[in-house]
Design a protein around this motif. Sequence first.
Motif, PDB file in Angstrom:
ATOM      1  N   GLY A   1     -15.656   0.625  -0.464  1.00 44.60           N
ATOM      2  CA  GLY A   1     -15.544  -0.576  -1.287  1.00 44.60           C
ATOM      3  C   GLY A   1     -14.117  -1.049  -1.437  1.00 44.60           C
ATOM      4  N   TRP A   2     -13.300  -0.894  -0.361  1.00 39.64           N
ATOM      5  CA  TRP A   2     -11.890  -1.301  -0.440  1.00 39.64           C
ATOM      6  C   TRP A   2     -11.791  -2.813  -0.297  1.00 39.64           C
ATOM      7  CZ3 TRP A   2      -7.425   0.439   3.331  1.00 39.64           C
ATOM      8  CH2 TRP A   2      -6.200   0.082   2.749  1.00 39.64           C
ATOM      9  N   GLU A   3     -11.550  -3.469  -1.390  1.00 42.65           N
ATOM     10  CA  GLU A   3     -11.373  -4.917  -1.393  1.00 42.65           C
ATOM     11  C   GLU A   3      -9.885  -5.228  -1.310  1.00 42.65           C
ATOM     12  OE1 GLU A   3     -12.223  -8.860  -4.199  1.00 42.65           O
ATOM     13  OE2 GLU A   3     -13.119  -6.913  -4.711  1.00 42.65           O
ATOM     14  N   ILE A   4      -9.483  -5.904  -0.249  1.00 42.45           N
ATOM     15  CA  ILE A   4      -8.071  -6.213  -0.027  1.00 42.45           C
ATOM     16  C   ILE A   4      -7.963  -7.508   0.752  1.00 42.45           C
ATOM     17  CG2 ILE A   4      -8.095  -4.631   1.944  1.00 42.45           C
ATOM     18  CD1 ILE A   4      -5.111  -4.206   1.544  1.00 42.45           C
ATOM     19  N   ILE A  14       0.837  -1.200   0.000  1.00 44.06           N
ATOM     20  CA  ILE A  14       0.000   0.000   0.000  1.00 44.06           C
ATOM     21  C   ILE A  14       0.870   1.247   0.000  1.00 44.06           C
ATOM     22  CG2 ILE A  14      -1.648   1.330   1.375  1.00 44.06           C
ATOM     23  CD1 ILE A  14      -2.739  -1.389   2.338  1.00 44.06           C
ATOM     24  N   ALA A  15       1.903   1.246   0.865  1.00 44.67           N
ATOM     25  CA  ALA A  15       2.807   2.393   0.912  1.00 44.67           C
ATOM     26  C   ALA A  15       3.513   2.576  -0.421  1.00 44.67           C
ATOM     27  CB  ALA A  15       3.836   2.198   2.022  1.00 44.67           C
ATOM     28  N   GLY A  16       3.793   1.454  -1.098  1.00 47.86           N
ATOM     29  CA  GLY A  16       4.493   1.505  -2.374  1.00 47.86           C
ATOM     30  C   GLY A  16       3.697   2.214  -3.441  1.00 47.86           C
ATOM     31  N   THR A  51      -8.250   4.978   3.317  1.00 49.37           N
ATOM     32  CA  THR A  51      -8.650   3.926   2.402  1.00 49.37           C
ATOM     33  C   THR A  51      -7.764   3.987   1.164  1.00 49.37           C
ATOM     34  OG1 THR A  51     -10.496   2.938   1.158  1.00 49.37           O
ATOM     35  CG2 THR A  51     -10.377   5.334   1.212  1.00 49.37           C
ATOM     36  N   ALA A  52      -7.664   2.867   0.487  1.00 53.86           N
ATOM     37  CA  ALA A  52      -6.949   2.827  -0.795  1.00 53.86           C
ATOM     38  C   ALA A  52      -7.807   2.094  -1.813  1.00 53.86           C
ATOM     39  CB  ALA A  52      -5.593   2.172  -0.643  1.00 53.86           C
ATOM     40  N   ALA A  53      -9.114   2.284  -1.732  1.00 54.20           N
ATOM     41  CA  ALA A  53     -10.031   1.676  -2.700  1.00 54.20           C
ATOM     42  C   ALA A  53      -9.689   2.155  -4.103  1.00 54.20           C
ATOM     43  CB  ALA A  53     -11.469   2.041  -2.348  1.00 54.20           C
ATOM     44  N   ASP A  54      -9.763   1.251  -5.067  1.00 55.55           N
ATOM     45  CA  ASP A  54      -9.427   1.548  -6.473  1.00 55.55           C
ATOM     46  C   ASP A  54      -7.984   2.009  -6.629  1.00 55.55           C
ATOM     47  OD1 ASP A  54     -12.128   1.023  -7.230  1.00 55.55           O
ATOM     48  OD2 ASP A  54     -12.679   3.045  -6.615  1.00 55.55           O
ATOM     49  N   ASP A  55      -7.118   1.560  -5.721  1.00 55.74           N
ATOM     50  CA  ASP A  55      -5.695   1.927  -5.751  1.00 55.74           C
ATOM     51  C   ASP A  55      -5.479   3.438  -5.668  1.00 55.74           C
ATOM     52  OD1 ASP A  55      -5.160  -0.726  -5.910  1.00 55.74           O
ATOM     53  OD2 ASP A  55      -4.589  -0.739  -8.019  1.00 55.74           O
ATOM     54  N   LYS A  56      -6.370   4.125  -4.937  1.00 53.79           N
ATOM     55  CA  LYS A  56      -6.271   5.570  -4.763  1.00 53.79           C
ATOM     56  C   LYS A  56      -6.251   5.896  -3.268  1.00 53.79           C
ATOM     57  CE  LYS A  56      -8.733   6.532  -9.091  1.00 53.79           C
ATOM     58  NZ  LYS A  56      -9.948   7.132  -9.701  1.00 53.79           N
ATOM     59  N   PRO A  57      -5.063   5.987  -2.677  1.00 60.18           N
ATOM     60  CA  PRO A  57      -4.972   6.271  -1.232  1.00 60.18           C
ATOM     61  C   PRO A  57      -5.533   7.647  -0.896  1.00 60.18           C
ATOM     62  CG  PRO A  57      -2.881   5.503  -2.122  1.00 60.18           C
ATOM     63  CD  PRO A  57      -3.743   5.805  -3.290  1.00 60.18           C
ATOM     64  N   ARG A  58      -6.294   7.715   0.188  1.00 58.99           N
ATOM     65  CA  ARG A  58      -6.831   8.999   0.626  1.00 58.99           C
ATOM     66  C   ARG A  58      -7.219   8.926   2.098  1.00 58.99           C
ATOM     67  NH1 ARG A  58     -10.131   6.392  -2.862  1.00 58.99           N
ATOM     68  NH2 ARG A  58     -12.285   5.943  -2.249  1.00 58.99           N
TER      69      ARG A  58
END
Length: 402
Positions: free
Chosen positions: A258-261, A11-13, A284-291
């Motif tokens: 909707g963060w599926e992980i 996630i950090a990456g 959250t990082a849903a849709d590969d968009k951290p916020r």
Amino acid sequence: MAKWVWICVLIAGFAAMSVWSNVYVSQAPAAGEINSPAGAGSGEPHLSVAPDGRVFLSWLEQASPRGHVLRFSVRGKQGWSMARTVARGSNWFVNAADFPSLIVMPDGSLAAHWLTMISPESEAYNINIVFSRDGGANWTKPIAPHRDGTKRQHGFVSMFPAPDGRLGAIWLDGRKMKDEETGDMSLMYTTIGPDGRPGTETTLDGRTCECCQTSATVTPDGLLAVYRDRSDKEIRDISIVRYTNGRWLPPEPLTKDGWEIDGCPINGPAISSSGSSVAVAWFTAADDKPRVSVLMSRDSGKTFAKPIRIDDGNPAGRVDVVSLPSGGAVASWIERSRQGVQVRLRQIGSSGTPGPSMTVSGTSGATSGGFPRMARSGNDVVIAWTDAGEKPRVRTAVLSVQ
């Protein structure tokens, strides 16, 4: 736990690889740093406020020749007091994400907790809670809020005054897990009386994310607790559970990211209240968009306004939040910037309008900042974080708010 840490690194990456774009212009000055009472090698800070407004800082230090010490200090007009010791041990479970805590009860007594290892092979550990009736000079024998007797994980504790004057505690409990990889983690609740007797254990949610922090607050209408949930389809969004009229209500979804992980991101939410004003911060990082976002309520958490995004475009999460008497809030998080990893704050007005972000301190290294903590006393918001430099140390700062 190794699986969850690896996922957190991923996630950090992708956060670091995202295109840098400020969500808001950052022009505010940094909060003012104050001398910390914690020495070199310290970490895992926690902050709380007493009914009389005093701010309590607790943290861990390495003991000699081995083990750890849980210490605390109180902030007065002249700064932090001399550090005092709560407990020490050589079999403690120490993790930057699952840190000890200390709170002050309405009667002035202190309650603190830490974790001890049961089985290093399975990373099983227990919760230990102690009390002090004399300002921290003497402490009771440790009490475990869980009585299942299983060699599983018990941690990510949030403590608070329960409505009946007892100590309330929620935690993540692995008693239903067959091993580290299979089974469900649960969210549990109990109380402990002044005599040290624990109350009934209650399951608040039978399937949660495995290793994200919990958070709880007390409002005029009851208790609120937030945590990262886990659906059958591995959606790991934030849920809320409410205690009102003498009973816990069923948990409800609070965010709909909707963060599926397939694994725990080690990034729990935070909740705070001031009167009937409530604020919740989460990553959250849903849709590969951290916020990082904040939800605000004016009716003790019965309803919430629309989410307010507060990060600067490249967050790593690790949030905290404090509510203000005005109905606004101050939120903190870790941001990855061109200058390195930074602890940042943003004040949100009662209308939901976010102000400019404030950099508390520039740091370096992937783990710098740890999980920053905040507490408000009057117009001062105190911040504590771990600077993972050459010599890791807990640092503190103060922000004046209106």
